[in-house]
Motif scaffolding. Sequence first.
Motif, PDB file in Angstrom:
ATOM      1  N   LEU A 196     -18.541 -61.024  14.039  1.00 49.56           N
ATOM      2  CA  LEU A 196     -19.874 -61.006  13.443  1.00 49.56           C
ATOM      3  C   LEU A 196     -19.743 -61.404  11.991  1.00 49.56           C
ATOM      4  N   GLU A 197     -20.539 -62.369  11.568  1.00 52.50           N
ATOM      5  CA  GLU A 197     -20.515 -62.817  10.179  1.00 52.50           C
ATOM      6  C   GLU A 197     -21.927 -62.847   9.613  1.00 52.50           C
ATOM      7  N   GLN A 198     -22.089 -62.230   8.448  1.00 54.61           N
ATOM      8  CA  GLN A 198     -23.358 -62.315   7.723  1.00 54.61           C
ATOM      9  C   GLN A 198     -23.326 -63.629   6.959  1.00 54.61           C
ATOM     10  N   LYS A 199     -24.151 -64.581   7.359  1.00 55.32           N
ATOM     11  CA  LYS A 199     -24.154 -65.904   6.722  1.00 55.32           C
ATOM     12  C   LYS A 199     -25.027 -65.889   5.474  1.00 55.32           C
ATOM     13  N   ASP A 200     -26.274 -66.152   5.620  1.00 60.42           N
ATOM     14  CA  ASP A 200     -27.233 -66.073   4.530  1.00 60.42           C
ATOM     15  C   ASP A 200     -28.064 -64.827   4.757  1.00 60.42           C
ATOM     16  N   TYR A 201     -28.913 -64.529   3.808  1.00 58.49           N
ATOM     17  CA  TYR A 201     -29.774 -63.366   3.974  1.00 58.49           C
ATOM     18  C   TYR A 201     -30.569 -63.494   5.269  1.00 58.49           C
ATOM     19  N   GLY A 202     -30.401 -62.527   6.143  1.00 55.74           N
ATOM     20  CA  GLY A 202     -31.159 -62.524   7.385  1.00 55.74           C
ATOM     21  C   GLY A 202     -30.577 -63.357   8.503  1.00 55.74           C
ATOM     22  N   GLU A 203     -29.448 -64.015   8.305  1.00 53.16           N
ATOM     23  CA  GLU A 203     -28.846 -64.831   9.367  1.00 53.16           C
ATOM     24  C   GLU A 203     -27.458 -64.296   9.691  1.00 53.16           C
ATOM     25  N   ILE A 204     -27.211 -64.088  10.990  1.00 51.82           N
ATOM     26  CA  ILE A 204     -25.934 -63.565  11.463  1.00 51.82           C
ATOM     27  C   ILE A 204     -25.369 -64.524  12.501  1.00 51.82           C
ATOM     28  N   ALA A 205     -24.082 -64.832  12.368  1.00 50.56           N
ATOM     29  CA  ALA A 205     -23.371 -65.601  13.388  1.00 50.56           C
ATOM     30  C   ALA A 205     -22.594 -64.591  14.239  1.00 50.56           C
ATOM     31  N   TYR A 206     -22.717 -64.699  15.547  1.00 52.94           N
ATOM     32  CA  TYR A 206     -22.077 -63.774  16.477  1.00 52.94           C
ATOM     33  C   TYR A 206     -21.315 -64.606  17.498  1.00 52.94           C
ATOM     34  N   LYS A 207     -19.998 -64.381  17.577  1.00 56.37           N
ATOM     35  CA  LYS A 207     -19.161 -65.106  18.526  1.00 56.37           C
ATOM     36  C   LYS A 207     -18.482 -64.105  19.447  1.00 56.37           C
ATOM     37  N   ALA A 208     -18.430 -64.430  20.727  1.00 54.39           N
ATOM     38  CA  ALA A 208     -17.794 -63.574  21.720  1.00 54.39           C
ATOM     39  C   ALA A 208     -16.868 -64.419  22.579  1.00 54.39           C
ATOM     40  N   ASP A 209     -15.636 -63.943  22.742  1.00 49.94           N
ATOM     41  CA  ASP A 209     -14.650 -64.600  23.598  1.00 49.94           C
ATOM     42  C   ASP A 209     -14.183 -63.601  24.636  1.00 49.94           C
ATOM     43  N   LEU A 210     -14.346 -63.940  25.904  1.00 47.24           N
ATOM     44  CA  LEU A 210     -13.970 -63.077  27.007  1.00 47.24           C
ATOM     45  C   LEU A 210     -12.847 -63.748  27.783  1.00 47.24           C
ATOM     46  N   ALA A 211     -11.732 -63.047  27.923  1.00 49.22           N
ATOM     47  CA  ALA A 211     -10.594 -63.587  28.663  1.00 49.22           C
ATOM     48  C   ALA A 211     -10.205 -62.627  29.774  1.00 49.22           C
ATOM     49  N   SER A 212      -9.941 -63.173  30.945  1.00 48.54           N
ATOM     50  CA  SER A 212      -9.475 -62.371  32.079  1.00 48.54           C
ATOM     51  C   SER A 212      -7.984 -62.569  32.253  1.00 48.54           C
ATOM     52  N   TRP A 213      -7.320 -61.494  32.628  1.00 47.42           N
ATOM     53  CA  TRP A 213      -5.893 -61.594  32.888  1.00 47.42           C
ATOM     54  C   TRP A 213      -5.692 -61.895  34.352  1.00 47.42           C
ATOM     55  N   ALA A 214      -4.868 -62.884  34.623  1.00 42.58           N
ATOM     56  CA  ALA A 214      -4.563 -63.247  36.009  1.00 42.58           C
ATOM     57  C   ALA A 214      -3.753 -62.117  36.645  1.00 42.58           C
ATOM     58  N   THR A 215      -4.098 -61.785  37.880  1.00 38.58           N
ATOM     59  CA  THR A 215      -3.396 -60.700  38.572  1.00 38.58           C
ATOM     60  C   THR A 215      -2.516 -61.235  39.657  1.00 38.58           C
TER      61      THR A 215
END
Length: 120
Positions: A101-120
């Motif tokens: 989560l990054e606060q960019k400018d006033y009132g703007e937020i950048a949100y990045k999500a990375d989901l990784a699965s482990w091979a079984t």
Amino acid sequence: MKKKTSAIALTGILALLSTSALAALPGAIFHPRGAEVVKTQEDDNSFAAEFRLRHHSFDKLLQQIHQHAENQGFSVTTSAVSPHAIELTFQSEQQELGILLEQKDYGEIAYKADLASWAT
């Protein structure tokens, strides 16, 4: 009249594309209400999403993401905090979820999500 019809058709196509991008998000990734999906990317065992939010509370969003991850069976394993950003790593039995989560400018937020699965 032809321009008006073309504009309506283009609007419909864009709405379908944005809906299909939202439908493709895995349940483990929190999708905030009103967030613009900037980018999604899916590989064999991973999924990444980027969102842009305006006029949201940084702290409230962080709390919502944390609660959502816990409800999905994840727990926090690492965290890094700076004045305008926070980075979290959550893990479950078979997946890892990275959040930035990054606060960019006033009132703007950048949100990045990375989901990784482990091979079984």
